[in-house]
Design a protein around this motif. Structure first.
Motif, short mmCIF file in Angstrom:
data_model
loop_
_atom_site.label_atom_id
_atom_site.label_comp_id
_atom_site.label_asym_id
_atom_site.label_seq_id
_atom_site.Cartn_x
_atom_site.Cartn_y
_atom_site.Cartn_z
N SER A 120 136.16 0.48 106.18
CA SER A 120 136.08 1.85 105.71
C SER A 120 134.90 2.09 104.79
CB SER A 120 137.37 2.21 104.97
OG SER A 120 138.47 2.00 105.80
N ALA A 121 133.86 1.30 104.96
CA ALA A 121 132.71 1.43 104.08
C ALA A 121 132.18 2.87 104.08
CB ALA A 121 131.61 0.47 104.52
N ARG A 122 132.25 3.52 105.22
CA ARG A 122 131.75 4.90 105.29
C ARG A 122 132.56 5.81 104.39
NH1 ARG A 122 129.36 6.27 111.09
NH2 ARG A 122 128.30 7.75 109.77
N LEU A 123 133.83 5.50 104.29
CA LEU A 123 134.68 6.33 103.44
C LEU A 123 134.28 6.17 101.99
CD1 LEU A 123 136.82 8.10 104.67
CD2 LEU A 123 136.25 6.14 106.10
N VAL A 124 133.83 4.97 101.63
CA VAL A 124 133.39 4.75 100.26
C VAL A 124 132.18 5.64 99.99
CG1 VAL A 124 132.49 3.06 98.62
CG2 VAL A 124 134.26 2.39 100.25
N GLY A 125 131.31 5.71 100.96
CA GLY A 125 130.14 6.58 100.83
C GLY A 125 130.57 8.03 100.69
N TYR A 126 131.54 8.40 101.47
CA TYR A 126 132.04 9.78 101.39
C TYR A 126 132.64 10.04 100.01
CZ TYR A 126 134.70 13.94 102.41
OH TYR A 126 135.20 15.21 102.38
N ALA A 127 133.34 9.04 99.51
CA ALA A 127 133.97 9.18 98.19
C ALA A 127 132.91 9.37 97.11
CB ALA A 127 134.82 7.95 97.90
N MET A 128 131.81 8.67 97.23
CA MET A 128 130.76 8.79 96.23
C MET A 128 130.20 10.21 96.20
SD MET A 128 131.31 6.04 95.18
CE MET A 128 130.32 5.43 93.87
N ASN A 129 130.25 10.86 97.34
CA ASN A 129 129.82 12.25 97.41
C ASN A 129 130.62 13.11 96.46
OD1 ASN A 129 127.77 13.37 98.86
ND2 ASN A 129 128.73 12.95 100.81
N LEU A 130 131.90 12.80 96.37
CA LEU A 130 132.78 13.60 95.53
C LEU A 130 132.79 13.09 94.09
CD1 LEU A 130 135.73 13.66 98.08
CD2 LEU A 130 133.90 15.34 97.80
N SER A 131 132.14 11.97 93.84
CA SER A 131 132.20 11.37 92.52
C SER A 131 131.51 12.23 91.47
CB SER A 131 131.57 9.98 92.54
OG SER A 131 130.17 10.09 92.72
N HIS A 132 130.70 13.16 91.92
CA HIS A 132 129.98 14.00 90.96
C HIS A 132 130.93 14.86 90.14
CE1 HIS A 132 126.00 12.94 92.27
NE2 HIS A 132 126.42 13.02 93.52
N MET A 133 132.02 15.24 90.75
CA MET A 133 132.96 16.09 90.01
C MET A 133 134.15 15.29 89.50
SD MET A 133 134.26 18.21 93.31
CE MET A 133 134.68 17.41 94.85
N ALA A 134 134.03 13.99 89.52
CA ALA A 134 135.12 13.16 89.04
C ALA A 134 135.05 13.00 87.53
CB ALA A 134 135.05 11.79 89.71
N PHE A 135 136.20 12.85 86.94
CA PHE A 135 136.26 12.58 85.51
C PHE A 135 137.36 11.57 85.24
CE2 PHE A 135 137.30 13.14 81.10
CZ PHE A 135 136.04 13.25 80.52
N PRO A 136 137.08 10.52 84.44
CA PRO A 136 135.80 10.21 83.81
C PRO A 136 134.71 9.97 84.84
CG PRO A 136 137.54 8.68 83.10
CD PRO A 136 138.10 9.52 84.18
N PRO A 137 133.47 10.07 84.39
CA PRO A 137 132.33 9.91 85.29
C PRO A 137 132.34 8.57 86.02
CG PRO A 137 131.61 10.71 83.17
CD PRO A 137 133.05 10.35 83.01
N VAL A 138 131.81 8.59 87.21
CA VAL A 138 131.72 7.37 88.01
C VAL A 138 130.27 6.92 88.08
CG1 VAL A 138 132.08 6.41 90.31
CG2 VAL A 138 133.70 8.09 89.40
N PRO A 139 130.01 5.66 87.76
CA PRO A 139 128.63 5.14 87.82
C PRO A 139 128.21 4.92 89.26
CG PRO A 139 130.12 3.37 87.23
CD PRO A 139 130.95 4.62 87.31
N ALA A 140 128.03 6.01 89.99
CA ALA A 140 127.73 5.92 91.41
C ALA A 140 126.42 5.20 91.69
CB ALA A 140 127.69 7.33 92.00
N HIS A 141 125.55 5.16 90.68
CA HIS A 141 124.25 4.51 90.91
C HIS A 141 124.39 3.01 91.03
CE1 HIS A 141 124.94 4.60 86.55
NE2 HIS A 141 124.29 3.45 86.52
N ARG A 142 125.56 2.47 90.64
CA ARG A 142 125.75 1.01 90.74
C ARG A 142 126.32 0.62 92.10
NH1 ARG A 142 128.69 0.87 84.96
NH2 ARG A 142 126.85 1.15 83.66
#
Length: 119
Positions: free
Chosen positions: A39-61
DNA sequence: TTAATGACCTCCG
DNA sequence: TCGGAGGCCATTA
């Protein structure tokens, strides 16, 4: 929302938040940790939504398996991801992480699924 | 409800 | 060793 109602991407967020400063992991590694290595693609999709997540998600890592910053386009500017990584002591060259293996952080080797999502 | 999309990964030639 | 095609599965239209 209790732990059982955590959607896939919320688990991705929680996992990503545990990535130590100066370390990185891959979409596939997170997918495997969450129990579905395909489901690696789903992880990528999830990162798309991480911008509005709280607490913030270090998507750059979170980068792809080769250490490439494939998600940089989704940040405010394409440079944001690189800057964040460099600010943590990492080196980015041609949108790719140098010494990726040495900085790689495997969730399944440092985290415990039960501890995070099943108490 | 069906079809399409996606910040990827793995297998096979 | 390298490149291409297929697969995976949640979310959205």
């Amino acid at each position: 929302m209790d732990e059982k109602s955590l959607s896939f991407y919320e688990k991705v967020f929680e996992t990503a938040r545990h990535i130590p400063r100066g370390r990185v992991t891959s979409y596939g590694a997170i997918a495997r940790f969450l129990g579905s290595g395909r489901s690696a693609r789903l992880v990528g999709y999830a990162m798309n939504l991480s911008h509005m997540a709280f607490p913030p998600v270090p998507a750059h890592r979170v980068v792809n398996r080769n250490g490439m910053l494939t998600g940089r386009m989704h940040f405010e500017t394409p440079e944001t991801m690189q800057r964040c990584l460099e600010a943590e002591g990492l080196t980015v060259r041609q949108h790719q992480l140098l010494h990726f293996k040495e900085h790689f952080w495997d969730p399944s080797a440092h985290l415990n699924y039960s501890d995070l999502f099943e108490q």
